[in-house]
Enzyme design. Sequence first.
Site, PDB file in Angstrom:
ATOM      1  CD  GLU A 183       2.953  -3.372   2.817  1.00 31.52           C
ATOM      2  OE1 GLU A 183       2.424  -4.291   3.476  1.00 31.52           O
ATOM      3  OE2 GLU A 183       2.689  -2.171   2.991  1.00 31.52           O
ATOM      4  CD  GLU A 196       0.259   0.500   0.369  1.00 32.56           C
ATOM      5  OE1 GLU A 196       0.513  -0.332  -0.526  1.00 32.56           O
ATOM      6  OE2 GLU A 196      -0.183   0.189   1.490  1.00 32.56           O
TER       7      GLU A 196
END
Length: 660
Positions: free
Chosen positions: A280, A378
């Site tokens: 991220e 994810e």
Amino acid sequence: MTDFVPFLLLIAIPYLVTGQSIQNLGVSCIASAQQCGPRGGIGDGSHPVLNPQSFITDALIPATPNTTRQLAPGPAPVRLAASPSASTSCPPRRSITIDSANGVQQEMIGFGHAWTDSATSVFNTLDNATLAKVLNDLFGQNGNNMGFMRHTIGSSDLSGEQYTYDDNGPSFNEGEPDLDLSHFSLGPYGTAQADFIARMGSVKGDVFLFGSPWSYPGWTKYNDLFIAPNLNVNGGGSYNVLNNSFNPIYIPQMQQYFEKYVDAFRDRGVQVNGITLMNEPLNYQGGYPCMFLDPVDAASMIAQGLGQAMRDRGVLIMAYDHNTDQPVYPARVIQGTGGEGGFTGAAAWHCYAGPVANYSVMDDFHWAFRNTLQFMTECSNYLPQVGSWNFEVASNFIPPITHGASAAAMWVMATDENYGPHSPYGGCAGCLGSVIVNSSTQYTLTNDYYMVGQFSRFVRRGSVNYRILGNGNEGDARGDNQFYTMAVRNPDSSWAVIFMNNIGSDQDVVISFTGGSDVWQGTIPNATVVTWLLPPQDVGVPAAPFSNGTSGTTSLGTGASAVCPTLTSPSTSSSSSYSSTSTIQPVPNTTHVIASSSTATGAFSFGSGSATETGVFSFGSSSASNTGAFSFGSGSASATGPFSFGSGSASASQKMRGAF
């Protein structure tokens, strides 16, 4: 650098037309270091599917465990002599066509979870017999047979202790620059992860493993901190902190960091097959192990040596590793590292873009980068509710695959009964995995375990995804009702067809093929995920199939009329929520500042030249003077007060609403 293809020009293109190969990707188990476990499973040449079979998992989360269908054998689909007419079909009928003639899409790796410190911590509490059993449940051929696994490079929010492989200080937030990485070490937690992953390889020999860091060492960042403070936000940090970002002067050190990590894992019997440079990279909030990594800096790191170093080690570089709402990020990384065929071979996506992930972005991305692999890396199930229907796995596995992903992974694999151990400073304090460890001799397999198994048990590495035509996919995650379908042809030429039925009623399904005469019919109950295993097209009466721990009982026969079985959908029960009792603690040592030639007082202050700064998040250059929080000055500017900005000879004293 290749020319950038605007995504807006590609939105109208409805589907993929070419597939990406996974044939050159490696496996985590090193045969010279240990005896690797078996490869493959149901649907390969050694375990062919010869009879039709059906497996079903109810989406209902029951108040009493093991009271619903969980990977249970169901009525096998029936081969029909011909497609039934509407008058002979069971209402409501759903006609689905697998485009076996022209619909070849991407090759598949598989499905899985992530190794985190929570998993290694709770597995360390199990006795030897129980540990062997849970590893077989997760990776064995008679278990979930997961083949696509992630792991954290250093700690994450699912770690009780925070660390990197080179903190170089008394704590994660008190490190000093280690320019030659002489203090690099996996440490006790990294070593434990490597050893458990090596043991995974002894159970399953063909796992694809990739690693992702949650942040680089604090000394490589502009704020000098591994975890930035949470800015006193009620309930924990969520504000992004602008200087919680990578300082590119440390590109040479981070290149060595990744090299040393891959080599250290190999020394412990684990081949890392892929990396993402940052989990991220657009998440840089306080109170959380994270870091902003600019795509230009990511591309520079790869182009300046990391790309060749990873290629030499057999490691695939995967760009981005974040939500589907910013596809320009992986595009820029690929373009900056040699374009297609360069050093970046894949793009990684998460499911968290609100209100739901738009996986059709992956179609557009494929048209811009035809030979670049894509993965969904994810998605997490959070604080499940008893009495609710759980489609989190299926709704984030099937759509990415139909839009081009070669693999998909849920987030945390295993926790204790309190969804931990996890960071006390912020992050996911209620993430559900497949396994909850209750004691040294007991663990619970959650509904997510069985949902993941509906995919990972039956889709083999090297299988090929095919386009679905007709009424196979209806609705999207923004609405209340969906029916999803995906179909892969396994190495033995059999088919694994996976359905998610959240449409509100049982569905009579009739499947046909554009490239064959087979027609199959069966019922997909409401509120379920169902996997059909269909033998190769036009195969005659077979011998008994490989059972994968269960078995179907219906033989092929020579064709029949449509049959309407009577099935009962699961009933609902009263809803009660699980809750997390986690209390977020303040991030420690946030006043640590690496010494420099400038004068800086307080946390997150930066000075250059003759700059003098006092307070939090102040920035000064030349003869600038800054006082207070979130002040910026350059030239001879003076900035006083929160959220003030000055440049040139300007003086600013102001207060701005909002936060970064």
